[in-house]
Design a protein around this motif. Structure first.
Motif, PDB file in Angstrom:
ATOM      1  N   LEU A 230      48.137  -7.793  -7.284  1.00  0.00           N
ATOM      2  CA  LEU A 230      47.347  -6.943  -8.167  1.00  0.00           C
ATOM      3  C   LEU A 230      45.872  -7.299  -8.049  1.00  0.00           C
ATOM      4  CD1 LEU A 230      49.538  -7.133 -11.389  1.00  0.00           C
ATOM      5  CD2 LEU A 230      49.452  -5.260  -9.757  1.00  0.00           C
ATOM      6  N   GLU A 231      45.013  -6.310  -8.153  1.00  0.00           N
ATOM      7  CA  GLU A 231      43.576  -6.545  -8.151  1.00  0.00           C
ATOM      8  C   GLU A 231      42.988  -5.909  -9.400  1.00  0.00           C
ATOM      9  OE1 GLU A 231      39.821  -6.597  -5.091  1.00  0.00           O
ATOM     10  OE2 GLU A 231      41.441  -5.175  -4.703  1.00  0.00           O
ATOM     11  N   GLU A 232      42.805  -6.750 -10.420  1.00  0.00           N
ATOM     12  CA  GLU A 232      42.312  -6.231 -11.693  1.00  0.00           C
ATOM     13  C   GLU A 232      40.803  -6.021 -11.679  1.00  0.00           C
ATOM     14  OE1 GLU A 232      43.532  -8.384 -15.113  1.00  0.00           O
ATOM     15  OE2 GLU A 232      45.671  -8.341 -14.621  1.00  0.00           O
ATOM     16  N   GLN A 233      40.096  -6.758 -10.835  1.00  0.00           N
ATOM     17  CA  GLN A 233      38.632  -6.678 -10.804  1.00  0.00           C
ATOM     18  C   GLN A 233      38.163  -6.338  -9.392  1.00  0.00           C
ATOM     19  OE1 GLN A 233      36.886  -6.902 -13.489  1.00  0.00           O
ATOM     20  NE2 GLN A 233      38.381  -7.741 -14.928  1.00  0.00           N
ATOM     21  N   PRO A 234      38.232  -5.066  -8.997  1.00  0.00           N
ATOM     22  CA  PRO A 234      37.822  -4.689  -7.640  1.00  0.00           C
ATOM     23  C   PRO A 234      36.357  -5.015  -7.378  1.00  0.00           C
ATOM     24  CG  PRO A 234      39.021  -2.901  -8.730  1.00  0.00           C
ATOM     25  CD  PRO A 234      38.705  -3.910  -9.780  1.00  0.00           C
ATOM     26  N   TYR A 235      36.076  -5.520  -6.192  1.00  0.00           N
ATOM     27  CA  TYR A 235      34.697  -5.871  -5.833  1.00  0.00           C
ATOM     28  C   TYR A 235      33.796  -4.649  -5.810  1.00  0.00           C
ATOM     29  CZ  TYR A 235      35.805 -10.724  -4.734  1.00  0.00           C
ATOM     30  OH  TYR A 235      36.165 -12.047  -4.828  1.00  0.00           O
ATOM     31  N   GLN A 236      34.369  -3.464  -5.542  1.00  0.00           N
ATOM     32  CA  GLN A 236      33.537  -2.259  -5.536  1.00  0.00           C
ATOM     33  C   GLN A 236      32.863  -2.069  -6.890  1.00  0.00           C
ATOM     34  OE1 GLN A 236      36.685  -2.581  -4.549  1.00  0.00           O
ATOM     35  NE2 GLN A 236      37.291  -1.069  -3.012  1.00  0.00           N
ATOM     36  N   ARG A 237      33.610  -2.300  -7.958  1.00  0.00           N
ATOM     37  CA  ARG A 237      33.047  -2.103  -9.300  1.00  0.00           C
ATOM     38  C   ARG A 237      32.100  -3.243  -9.657  1.00  0.00           C
ATOM     39  NH1 ARG A 237      38.684   0.009 -11.098  1.00  0.00           N
ATOM     40  NH2 ARG A 237      38.448   2.235 -10.712  1.00  0.00           N
ATOM     41  N   LEU A 238      32.406  -4.453  -9.204  1.00  0.00           N
ATOM     42  CA  LEU A 238      31.507  -5.574  -9.469  1.00  0.00           C
ATOM     43  C   LEU A 238      30.178  -5.376  -8.747  1.00  0.00           C
ATOM     44  CD1 LEU A 238      34.036  -8.544  -9.150  1.00  0.00           C
ATOM     45  CD2 LEU A 238      33.153  -7.501 -11.248  1.00  0.00           C
ATOM     46  N   ALA A 239      30.225  -4.776  -7.558  1.00  0.00           N
ATOM     47  CA  ALA A 239      28.990  -4.537  -6.794  1.00  0.00           C
ATOM     48  C   ALA A 239      28.065  -3.574  -7.528  1.00  0.00           C
ATOM     49  CB  ALA A 239      29.327  -3.999  -5.406  1.00  0.00           C
ATOM     50  N   GLU A 240      28.644  -2.645  -8.266  1.00  0.00           N
ATOM     51  CA  GLU A 240      27.844  -1.677  -9.007  1.00  0.00           C
ATOM     52  C   GLU A 240      27.042  -2.335 -10.122  1.00  0.00           C
ATOM     53  OE1 GLU A 240      30.768   1.006 -10.429  1.00  0.00           O
ATOM     54  OE2 GLU A 240      31.176   1.928  -8.461  1.00  0.00           O
ATOM     55  N   ARG A 241      27.470  -3.551 -10.539  1.00  0.00           N
ATOM     56  CA  ARG A 241      26.815  -4.226 -11.666  1.00  0.00           C
ATOM     57  C   ARG A 241      25.772  -5.251 -11.219  1.00  0.00           C
ATOM     58  NH1 ARG A 241      32.525  -4.515 -13.298  1.00  0.00           N
ATOM     59  NH2 ARG A 241      32.936  -2.903 -14.851  1.00  0.00           N
ATOM     60  N   ILE A 242      25.612  -5.447  -9.907  1.00  0.00           N
ATOM     61  CA  ILE A 242      24.610  -6.389  -9.425  1.00  0.00           C
ATOM     62  C   ILE A 242      23.215  -5.809  -9.670  1.00  0.00           C
ATOM     63  CG2 ILE A 242      23.603  -7.434  -7.349  1.00  0.00           C
ATOM     64  CD1 ILE A 242      26.348  -7.833  -6.258  1.00  0.00           C
ATOM     65  N   PRO A 243      22.346  -6.523 -10.380  1.00  0.00           N
ATOM     66  CA  PRO A 243      20.995  -6.006 -10.639  1.00  0.00           C
ATOM     67  C   PRO A 243      20.269  -5.672  -9.336  1.00  0.00           C
ATOM     68  CG  PRO A 243      21.433  -7.965 -11.966  1.00  0.00           C
ATOM     69  CD  PRO A 243      22.576  -7.844 -11.014  1.00  0.00           C
ATOM     70  N   GLY A 244      19.824  -4.445  -9.215  1.00  0.00           N
ATOM     71  CA  GLY A 244      19.135  -4.011  -8.011  1.00  0.00           C
ATOM     72  C   GLY A 244      20.061  -3.632  -6.875  1.00  0.00           C
ATOM     73  N   GLY A 245      21.366  -3.856  -7.071  1.00  0.00           N
ATOM     74  CA  GLY A 245      22.337  -3.490  -6.044  1.00  0.00           C
ATOM     75  C   GLY A 245      22.377  -4.479  -4.891  1.00  0.00           C
ATOM     76  N   LEU A 246      23.228  -4.217  -3.936  1.00  0.00           N
ATOM     77  CA  LEU A 246      23.340  -5.068  -2.754  1.00  0.00           C
ATOM     78  C   LEU A 246      22.117  -4.885  -1.870  1.00  0.00           C
ATOM     79  CD1 LEU A 246      27.089  -4.434  -1.764  1.00  0.00           C
ATOM     80  CD2 LEU A 246      26.160  -6.447  -2.925  1.00  0.00           C
ATOM     81  N   PRO A 247      21.650  -5.954  -1.212  1.00  0.00           N
ATOM     82  CA  PRO A 247      20.500  -5.806  -0.307  1.00  0.00           C
ATOM     83  C   PRO A 247      20.864  -4.919   0.880  1.00  0.00           C
ATOM     84  CG  PRO A 247      21.465  -8.005  -0.136  1.00  0.00           C
ATOM     85  CD  PRO A 247      22.129  -7.335  -1.307  1.00  0.00           C
ATOM     86  N   PRO A 248      19.868  -4.386   1.581  1.00  0.00           N
ATOM     87  CA  PRO A 248      20.141  -3.441   2.677  1.00  0.00           C
ATOM     88  C   PRO A 248      21.034  -4.011   3.781  1.00  0.00           C
ATOM     89  CG  PRO A 248      17.817  -3.437   2.097  1.00  0.00           C
ATOM     90  CD  PRO A 248      18.430  -4.572   1.350  1.00  0.00           C
ATOM     91  N   ASN A 249      20.991  -5.321   4.005  1.00  0.00           N
ATOM     92  CA  ASN A 249      21.784  -5.937   5.070  1.00  0.00           C
ATOM     93  C   ASN A 249      23.111  -6.500   4.568  1.00  0.00           C
ATOM     94  OD1 ASN A 249      20.303  -7.910   3.645  1.00  0.00           O
ATOM     95  ND2 ASN A 249      20.519  -9.389   5.313  1.00  0.00           N
ATOM     96  N   CYS A 250      23.548  -6.007   3.415  1.00  0.00           N
ATOM     97  CA  CYS A 250      24.843  -6.414   2.846  1.00  0.00           C
ATOM     98  C   CYS A 250      25.576  -5.159   2.398  1.00  0.00           C
ATOM     99  CB  CYS A 250      24.642  -7.359   1.665  1.00  0.00           C
ATOM    100  SG  CYS A 250      26.181  -7.944   0.893  1.00  0.00           S
ATOM    101  N   ARG A 251      26.781  -4.958   2.903  1.00  0.00           N
ATOM    102  CA  ARG A 251      27.500  -3.739   2.542  1.00  0.00           C
ATOM    103  C   ARG A 251      29.009  -3.977   2.472  1.00  0.00           C
ATOM    104  NH1 ARG A 251      29.085  -1.134   7.542  1.00  0.00           N
ATOM    105  NH2 ARG A 251      28.209  -2.250   9.335  1.00  0.00           N
ATOM    106  N   LEU A 252      29.664  -3.076   1.764  1.00  0.00           N
ATOM    107  CA  LEU A 252      31.116  -3.098   1.630  1.00  0.00           C
ATOM    108  C   LEU A 252      31.736  -2.351   2.805  1.00  0.00           C
ATOM    109  CD1 LEU A 252      31.361  -2.115  -2.154  1.00  0.00           C
ATOM    110  CD2 LEU A 252      31.115  -4.403  -1.188  1.00  0.00           C
ATOM    111  N   VAL A 253      32.791  -2.909   3.393  1.00  0.00           N
ATOM    112  CA  VAL A 253      33.442  -2.250   4.522  1.00  0.00           C
ATOM    113  C   VAL A 253      34.956  -2.290   4.356  1.00  0.00           C
ATOM    114  CG1 VAL A 253      31.572  -2.821   6.124  1.00  0.00           C
ATOM    115  CG2 VAL A 253      33.550  -4.344   5.948  1.00  0.00           C
TER     116      VAL A 253
END
Length: 453
Positions: A230-253
């Protein structure tokens, strides 16, 4: 020309389907593969199956009782059970009920998808009774035999192999391309929102500290999909809460792990089996210690590997390399010898993939069983005598009686049901799964937080 062997693989998640189908390919190179997905919370979606990249001649969704009816009706030579332990035990008892005396029956094979770091005795004893119980390394084979012998059970089924998906091109440094760091996340390790947010922020921070690097957050599933855990805390949703978002050279794949590793210069994870794939290619690999080295995380399995490291050390430029002796014991690379190097790419060019020759003994065992006129009935360690309280509950969860026979109504007739009713039942199943997944990933975390007030 000899007739192709008929192989059935029953799996209950995307990763187990990958393991089961690739294991079938290793054991019976010339085969006709029929795939079955065990109906449940982790039944993979079409997208997940496509990402795995392993095809079957036919693929359908079944219950345990329906699968038993299938292997009784159709003549399969080999059945690979790529399931959690309880489901394996249910199929083994169901098969024993089908063939209570020596008979022509399929060869039953099971094993583990990757690193075995928890529930060793429980998982192994639930798998006992298969004709082959595959161990992914010499280390695992020794542990497996010790468990079986410790309870007085026959350990002859334990067979040393290797992970079937080890392979791919040996690592070559980045050269002119961007240095690529892959953070392979896991659905349930760590499990807390705070720890997962910390690891994501550290990956993003690594990208900020090294703008010349590309940091890929390799995800296992999309929100709403399930994997083995089970994945109760998906990283996709956690990424949305990072202040300023992910830097340009960091992405979800997303995508096939092997293809992602093709361009990796550093693999970072807590304890994912992807680390073994990476180490097999001689890619620098880091097993994170930021959250401690704990059995609950599974990173204790990598003690002695030479790969334990923290994000602080990685930020400072550390590129861990695996210990050759540890890699050999884990079945990841050939053992170094006096006339060989340290098990790196040059040695692998001579030896071939670690998983290829490692299946020779297993293939010989399967061939011997296939050549036998009759096979004895499966003999699981757990019976109504050895586990009178535990076993019936396991079988009941799969709609089997204590003797392994299907409970009334467990198998629907193959005919007599309209296409409309089948389609309606499928829609209802998907709706129920959607409600369950929503509850796990949306409602449960809210209730948990409210309970802490």
């Amino acid at each position: 020309m000899p007739e192709r062997k008929r192989v059935a693989v029953l799996a209950d998640s995307d990763t187990r389907w990958k393991w089961g189908a690739l294991t079938a390919r290793r054991l019976v190179p010339d085969h006709q593969l029929t795939g079955f997905l065990l109906r449940g919370r982790a039944t993979p979606t079409a997208r997940q199956l496509g990402e795995v990249g392993v095809r079957a001649d036919r693929l359908s969704e079944v219950t345990c009782a329906e699968f038993l009816a299938e292997i009784e009706r159709e003549r399969y030579d080999v059945v690979v059970l790529a399931l959690v332990g309880g489901a394996v035990q249910a199929v083994l008892h169901g098969a024993r009920a089908l063939w209570p005396a020596p008979a022509e029956r399929p060869v039953l094979v099971t094993g583990y998808v990757g690193v075995v770091y928890e529930k060793l005795a429980d998982g192994l004893l639930l798998r006992h009774g298969a004709d082959l119980v595959l161990a992914n390394s010499r280390h695992d084979a020794q542990r497996f035999r010790a468990v079986y012998e410790g309870v007085g059970a026959d350990a002859a089924a334990v067979t040393e192999t290797a992970l079937p998906f080890l392979g791919g091109a040996p690592y070559e440094p980045a050269g002119s391309r961007a240095h690529t760091v892959v953070f392979a996340v896991q659905p349930s390790v760590p499990d807390s929102r705070a720890d997962r947010a910390y690891l994501l922020e550290r990956a993003a921070g690594h990208a900020r500290k090294h703008p010349d690097r590309e940091v890929l957050i390799k995800l296992r599933s999309k929100p709403g999909e399930h994997t083995t855990h089970l994945e109760e805390q998906p990283y996709q949703r956690l990424a949305e809460r990072i202040p300023g978002g992910l830097p340009p050279n960091c992405r979800l794949v997303y995508g096939n792990m092997g293809e992602v590793l093709d361009g990796a210069d550093l693999l970072v994870t807590v304890s994912s089996t992807a680390a073994l794939e990476s180490l097999h290619r001689s890619i620098p690999t880091a097993i994170l210690t930021d959250l401690g080295i704990r059995e609950a995380l599974g990173n204790h399995h990598f003690l002695g590997s030479g790969c334990l490291a923290s994000w602080d050390q990685l930020d400072s430029g550390l590129l861990p390399t695996g210990d050759p002796l540890w890699l050999a014991a884990q079945g990841v690379l050939p053992a170094p010898g006096p006339d060989r190097g340290t098990g790196g790419a040059a040695d692998r060019a001579t030896d071939g993939a670690a998983g290829a020759d490692a299946y020779a003994v297993a293939r010989a065992k399967v061939a011997g069983l296939l050549a036998a006129t009759r096979l004895p009935p499966p003999a699981p360690y757990y019976t109504r005598t050895t586990a009178p309280r535990y076993l019936p509950g396991i079988l009941a969860r799969h709609h089997l009686a204590p003797d392994g026979t299907p409970l009334p109504g467990a198998v629907r007739p193959a005919t007599g049901e309209s296409r409309l009713r089948r389609r309606l039942r499928g829609h209802l199943r998907e709706a129920a799964r959607g409600a369950y997944r929503h509850g796990v990933q949306r409602v449960a975390p809210v209730i948990r937080r409210l309970g802490e007030l």
